[in-house]
Design a protein around this motif. Structure first.
Motif, PDB file in Angstrom:
ATOM      1  N   ALA A  52       0.753  -1.063   0.094  1.00 15.57           N
ATOM      2  CA  ALA A  52       0.009  -0.079   0.091  1.00 15.57           C
ATOM      3  C   ALA A  52       0.719   1.299  -0.036  1.00 15.57           C
ATOM      4  CB  ALA A  52      -0.978  -0.145   1.281  1.00 15.57           C
ATOM      5  N   ARG A  53       2.078   1.140   0.578  1.00 12.00           N
ATOM      6  CA  ARG A  53       2.980   2.334   0.779  1.00 12.00           C
ATOM      7  C   ARG A  53       3.477   2.885  -0.760  1.00 12.00           C
ATOM      8  NH1 ARG A  53       7.485   0.690   4.393  1.00 12.00           N
ATOM      9  NH2 ARG A  53       6.126  -0.566   5.863  1.00 12.00           N
ATOM     10  N   ARG A  54       3.563   1.659  -1.555  1.00 14.85           N
ATOM     11  CA  ARG A  54       3.851   2.006  -3.154  1.00 14.85           C
ATOM     12  C   ARG A  54       2.791   2.629  -4.007  1.00 14.85           C
ATOM     13  NH1 ARG A  54       4.975  -3.486  -5.365  1.00 14.85           N
ATOM     14  NH2 ARG A  54       5.142  -2.498  -7.157  1.00 14.85           N
ATOM     15  N   ALA A  55       1.618   2.406  -3.506  1.00 15.43           N
ATOM     16  CA  ALA A  55       0.300   3.135  -4.252  1.00 15.43           C
ATOM     17  C   ALA A  55       0.681   4.679  -4.287  1.00 15.43           C
ATOM     18  CB  ALA A  55      -1.067   2.647  -3.679  1.00 15.43           C
ATOM     19  N   PRO A  56      -0.020   5.537  -5.281  1.00 15.50           N
ATOM     20  CA  PRO A  56      -0.116   6.893  -5.313  1.00 15.50           C
ATOM     21  C   PRO A  56      -0.837   7.324  -4.044  1.00 15.50           C
ATOM     22  CG  PRO A  56      -1.276   5.900  -7.320  1.00 15.50           C
ATOM     23  CD  PRO A  56      -0.899   4.749  -6.360  1.00 15.50           C
ATOM     24  N   MET A  62      -0.497  -4.743 -10.777  1.00 18.73           N
ATOM     25  CA  MET A  62      -1.147  -3.444 -11.081  1.00 18.73           C
ATOM     26  C   MET A  62      -0.330  -2.278 -10.921  1.00 18.73           C
ATOM     27  SD  MET A  62      -4.714  -1.490 -10.000  1.00 18.73           S
ATOM     28  CE  MET A  62      -4.236  -1.082  -8.535  1.00 18.73           C
ATOM     29  N   LEU A  63       0.624  -2.267  -9.682  1.00 21.41           N
ATOM     30  CA  LEU A  63       1.346  -1.108  -9.156  1.00 21.41           C
ATOM     31  C   LEU A  63       2.463  -1.149 -10.148  1.00 21.41           C
ATOM     32  CD1 LEU A  63       1.019  -1.229  -5.441  1.00 21.41           C
ATOM     33  CD2 LEU A  63       0.304   0.726  -6.909  1.00 21.41           C
ATOM     34  N   ASP A  64       3.247  -2.464 -10.411  1.00 19.97           N
ATOM     35  CA  ASP A  64       4.276  -2.648 -11.182  1.00 19.97           C
ATOM     36  C   ASP A  64       3.824  -2.195 -12.555  1.00 19.97           C
ATOM     37  OD1 ASP A  64       5.822  -3.668  -9.278  1.00 19.97           O
ATOM     38  OD2 ASP A  64       5.405  -5.779  -9.826  1.00 19.97           O
ATOM     39  N   MET A  65       2.807  -2.330 -13.276  1.00 15.26           N
ATOM     40  CA  MET A  65       2.587  -1.901 -14.385  1.00 15.26           C
ATOM     41  C   MET A  65       2.200  -0.415 -14.432  1.00 15.26           C
ATOM     42  SD  MET A  65      -0.351  -4.604 -16.196  1.00 15.26           S
ATOM     43  CE  MET A  65      -1.439  -5.104 -14.734  1.00 15.26           C
ATOM     44  N   GLN A  66       2.029   0.307 -13.403  1.00 14.91           N
ATOM     45  CA  GLN A  66       1.751   1.749 -13.520  1.00 14.91           C
ATOM     46  C   GLN A  66       3.080   2.365 -13.183  1.00 14.91           C
ATOM     47  OE1 GLN A  66      -1.261   2.571 -10.509  1.00 14.91           O
ATOM     48  NE2 GLN A  66      -2.950   1.890 -11.890  1.00 14.91           N
ATOM     49  N   GLY A  67       4.155   1.600 -12.716  1.00 15.12           N
ATOM     50  CA  GLY A  67       5.333   2.152 -12.458  1.00 15.12           C
ATOM     51  C   GLY A  67       5.444   2.685 -11.100  1.00 15.12           C
TER      52      GLY A  67
END
Length: 132
Positions: A78-82, A126-131
């Motif tokens: 969750a910390r990786r999310a925008p 999903m987070l990896d695809m969004q960078g």
């Protein structure tokens, strides 16, 4: 004939197998197959009812550890999310854990664990695809 260096009531010392540093030069298969060197399982020593209780307690402990590991992994992800999604995602993760906090059914807990791991894997992808 008694050895004078042994305590009273004890027989002569039993010669042990040679122990080489890091196991070099020792035939470990022969060493471990001898009856006196086989470890006794701790639960086999306990009484039958007590062994079952300890086994269930240990399984519960392992299951709890897996749940906590999933929770920590989810919060790290969750910390990786925008920024705009991070707070809501953290809240959702915590709410899911709280909703199932008092679940005592091991089978249901295992199901929830596998479901949570699947959701976490999807979120990571999903987070990896969004960078992120």
């Amino acid at each position: 004939m008694e050895d004078s260096h042994l305590p009273a009531g004890r027989g002569p010392a039993v010669k042990s197998k040679p122990r080489a540093i890091l196991g070099y030069g020792v035939d470990w298969t022969a060493f471990l197959t001898e009856e006196r060197y086989r470890p006794t399982p701790p639960l086999a020593v306990a009484e039958e009812g007590k062994a079952s209780f300890l086994s269930h307690q240990f399984k519960d402990f392992i299951l709890r550890a897996r749940v906590l590991k999933l929770y920590r992994q989810a919060l790290r992800t969750a910390r990786r999310a925008p920024g705009h999604a991070r707070v809501e995602l953290t809240h959702t993760i915590r709410q899911e854990m709280e909703n199932n906090r008092n679940c005592g059914d091991r089978q249901r807990i295992r199901f929830l664990l596998s479901e949570g791991l699947g959701k976490l894997k999807g979120l990571n992808e999903m987070l990896d695809m969004q960078g992120h």
